[in-house]
Every structure is written in C-alpha cells, then in structure tokens.
Design a protein around this motif. Structure first.
Motif, mmCIF file in Angstrom:
data_model
loop_
_atom_site.group_PDB
_atom_site.id
_atom_site.type_symbol
_atom_site.label_atom_id
_atom_site.label_comp_id
_atom_site.label_asym_id
_atom_site.label_seq_id
_atom_site.Cartn_x
_atom_site.Cartn_y
_atom_site.Cartn_z
ATOM 1 N N VAL A 147 0.938 -0.985 -0.031
ATOM 2 C CA VAL A 147 -0.084 -0.172 -0.098
ATOM 3 C C VAL A 147 0.926 1.131 0.036
ATOM 4 O O VAL A 147 0.543 2.204 -0.829
ATOM 5 C CB VAL A 147 -0.921 0.125 1.165
ATOM 6 C CG1 VAL A 147 -1.654 1.440 1.259
ATOM 7 C CG2 VAL A 147 -1.876 -1.110 1.183
ATOM 8 N N GLY A 148 1.953 1.310 0.722
ATOM 9 C CA GLY A 148 2.449 2.505 0.977
ATOM 10 C C GLY A 148 3.554 2.653 -0.244
ATOM 11 O O GLY A 148 3.514 3.879 -0.910
ATOM 12 N N ALA A 149 3.940 1.434 -1.215
ATOM 13 C CA ALA A 149 4.346 1.765 -2.453
ATOM 14 C C ALA A 149 3.392 2.241 -3.242
ATOM 15 O O ALA A 149 3.966 2.904 -4.271
ATOM 16 C CB ALA A 149 5.121 0.274 -2.998
ATOM 17 N N ALA A 150 2.157 1.952 -3.234
ATOM 18 C CA ALA A 150 1.194 2.545 -4.266
ATOM 19 C C ALA A 150 0.878 3.986 -3.943
ATOM 20 O O ALA A 150 0.248 4.664 -4.926
ATOM 21 C CB ALA A 150 -0.081 1.689 -3.986
ATOM 22 N N PHE A 151 1.103 4.420 -2.757
ATOM 23 C CA PHE A 151 0.982 5.844 -2.564
ATOM 24 C C PHE A 151 2.404 6.734 -2.037
ATOM 25 O O PHE A 151 2.516 6.981 -0.879
ATOM 26 C CB PHE A 151 0.149 6.188 -1.283
ATOM 27 C CG PHE A 151 -1.178 5.510 -1.617
ATOM 28 C CD1 PHE A 151 -2.258 6.482 -2.422
ATOM 29 C CD2 PHE A 151 -1.805 4.379 -1.386
ATOM 30 C CE1 PHE A 151 -3.584 6.003 -2.398
ATOM 31 C CE2 PHE A 151 -3.098 3.690 -1.709
ATOM 32 C CZ PHE A 151 -3.870 4.560 -2.447
ATOM 33 N N PRO A 152 3.442 6.471 -2.716
ATOM 34 C CA PRO A 152 4.685 7.030 -2.361
ATOM 35 C C PRO A 152 4.681 8.524 -2.163
ATOM 36 O O PRO A 152 5.680 9.051 -1.469
ATOM 37 C CB PRO A 152 5.537 6.751 -3.858
ATOM 38 C CG PRO A 152 4.672 6.713 -4.868
ATOM 39 C CD PRO A 152 3.077 6.072 -4.323
ATOM 40 N N GLU A 153 3.668 9.491 -2.975
ATOM 41 C CA GLU A 153 3.659 11.019 -2.600
ATOM 42 C C GLU A 153 3.013 11.085 -1.018
ATOM 43 O O GLU A 153 3.140 12.370 -0.953
ATOM 44 C CB GLU A 153 2.839 11.515 -3.547
ATOM 45 C CG GLU A 153 1.277 11.147 -3.630
ATOM 46 C CD GLU A 153 0.965 9.791 -4.117
ATOM 47 O OE1 GLU A 153 -0.424 9.505 -4.031
ATOM 48 O OE2 GLU A 153 1.683 9.071 -4.613
ATOM 49 N N ALA A 154 2.609 10.095 -0.400
ATOM 50 C CA ALA A 154 2.039 10.443 0.879
ATOM 51 C C ALA A 154 2.816 9.963 1.936
ATOM 52 O O ALA A 154 3.130 8.696 2.282
ATOM 53 C CB ALA A 154 0.672 9.831 1.040
ATOM 54 N N PRO A 155 3.437 10.737 2.758
ATOM 55 C CA PRO A 155 4.618 10.329 3.773
ATOM 56 C C PRO A 155 3.756 9.707 4.998
ATOM 57 O O PRO A 155 4.479 8.641 5.373
ATOM 58 C CB PRO A 155 5.179 11.750 4.124
ATOM 59 C CG PRO A 155 4.105 12.524 3.826
ATOM 60 C CD PRO A 155 3.577 12.162 2.407
ATOM 61 N N LEU A 156 2.566 9.904 5.327
ATOM 62 C CA LEU A 156 1.883 9.340 6.261
ATOM 63 C C LEU A 156 0.831 8.701 5.931
ATOM 64 O O LEU A 156 -0.196 9.382 5.399
ATOM 65 C CB LEU A 156 1.729 10.618 7.588
ATOM 66 C CG LEU A 156 0.958 9.949 8.769
ATOM 67 C CD1 LEU A 156 2.062 8.961 9.637
ATOM 68 C CD2 LEU A 156 0.698 11.267 9.764
ATOM 69 N N LEU A 157 0.676 7.176 6.317
ATOM 70 C CA LEU A 157 -0.587 6.603 6.002
ATOM 71 C C LEU A 157 -0.934 5.751 7.043
ATOM 72 O O LEU A 157 -0.353 4.939 7.664
ATOM 73 C CB LEU A 157 -0.178 5.400 4.724
ATOM 74 C CG LEU A 157 0.260 6.207 3.471
ATOM 75 C CD1 LEU A 157 0.695 4.868 2.392
ATOM 76 C CD2 LEU A 157 -1.120 6.962 2.748
ATOM 77 N N ALA A 158 -2.288 6.006 7.291
ATOM 78 C CA ALA A 158 -2.775 4.931 8.344
ATOM 79 C C ALA A 158 -3.592 3.891 7.384
ATOM 80 O O ALA A 158 -4.570 4.306 6.867
ATOM 81 C CB ALA A 158 -3.862 5.825 9.348
ATOM 82 N N ILE A 159 -3.120 2.621 7.481
ATOM 83 C CA ILE A 159 -3.537 1.451 6.520
ATOM 84 C C ILE A 159 -4.559 0.509 7.252
ATOM 85 O O ILE A 159 -4.314 0.125 8.318
ATOM 86 C CB ILE A 159 -2.258 0.777 5.819
ATOM 87 C CG1 ILE A 159 -1.587 1.986 5.067
ATOM 88 C CG2 ILE A 159 -2.938 -0.339 4.914
ATOM 89 C CD1 ILE A 159 -0.197 1.593 4.947
#
Length: 187
Positions: A147-159
C-alpha cells in the motif's frame, strides 16, 4: 489492483442500483464517503438484494445518508468472523511505525438474522468497543508495504487491512493519506 492489492468490490451507492451477486455476494456494507462520518461508525450491513430495492423513504429521515456530501459507498461484506476484526498499520516514509489489531468485544449477529437486526449490527471497529493489541501478522505488514508503495507521495499513511475468516485472505480496505490519521498524534 494494479499494485497487487486485494480490495473488496465497491461502488458509489445510488438508490435502485443493481448489484451483481457474483461481485458483491449476499451481504454488503453501506458506508459514507465522508471520512468524518465513517469515523463515527455510520457503517451498516445489508442483504445485497434488500439494499438494491431500497428507496430514500426506507431510511429514517435523520440517517446520515441524507447529509453526506461525498455520497455513500456500497462494498462487498468481508466476513472477518463473529467478532469483527481489523488491522491498522501506520507508516511514515514507507516504514511501519506502529501496528495494531483488534476485535469488537460484542459479537455481530448471525448473518441469517432479520433485516432489522443485521442493519443495526455493529460491524465496524468505530461503532463498538474494540479489544486492541500491538502487532500484526507478517503478511499484514507485507500488504501494508505494498500500500505504501502505491502511495509514494503520501508520507504518512494509516492503513486498514482485514482478514476474511473462511479463506484467510487479506483485503486492503482503505488508507488515510489526507491527514485523517489521528493515531499519529494521540498515542
């Protein structure tokens, strides 16, 4: 899907819409598109065929469906078991900084229950009292990394990731890249 992530089928909800039983199964979740409403537990379980036949008059006049400017979503119900469960992985710059899982302490009703019982059931962690613990299984961390790799432009992700009880398959439900990650400042 292009990132190799399994997600439940989801569509924008419209009254009178047809929901393919092969894609959506027997039960669906109706949830707000507005994250502020979802965080308050405005998530409901329906039989697919009943929801497809419902009209605005079938909902109470104070139902949040009439206030959500973003529109509601209908999603395939992924049965995580009698006690609804979840996994949350918070990543910062692609690295997990905390991982937790939990389950509601109150069981959801049997899926053969009446419509009124199903529709008032607590199926989302936000709608009940969860029992939480730190850590998640390795395959959950692997999915969170995808998921993090799919959203590289978002530094903080709550997944948010759930596991289907019968198959053991993981499903990516959502991530909050827009700042709705209160865990970062409240732990």
């Amino acid at each position: 899907i292009a990132a190799g992530l399994r997600v439940p089928a989801v569509q924008r909800f419209r009254f009178g819409m047809w929901l393919d039983p092969i894609i959506f199964g027997d039960h669906v979740v109706l949830k707000p598109g507005d994250p502020a409403l979802t965080s308050k537990g405005s998530v409901q379980l329906f039989r697919r065929n009943r929801l497809a036949a419902m009209k605005p008059a079938d909902f109470p006049s104070d139902h949040p469906i009439f206030r959500d400017k973003h529109g509601y979503l209908v999603q395939r119900f992924i049965d995580t078991g009698r006690y609804p469960t979840y996994n949350r992985v918070l990543t910062f710059l692609g690295m997990p900084i905390y991982m937790a899982n939990g389950a509601l302490t109150e069981p959801r009703p049997d899926l053969n229950s009446s419509d009124s019982i199903l529709e008032s059931a607590r199926i989302a962690i936000q709608s009940g009292v969860p029992k939480r613990s730190w850590g998640v299984d390795d395959d959950v961390v692997d999915m969170a990394n995808k998921v993090g790799a799919a959203f590289p432009e978002a530094p903080l992700l709550a997944i948010d990731i759930i596991r289907e009880q019968t198959s053991g398959r993981l499903y990516f439900l959502e991530c909050n890249p827009g700042g709705n990650t209160w865990h970062f400042s409240s732990l």
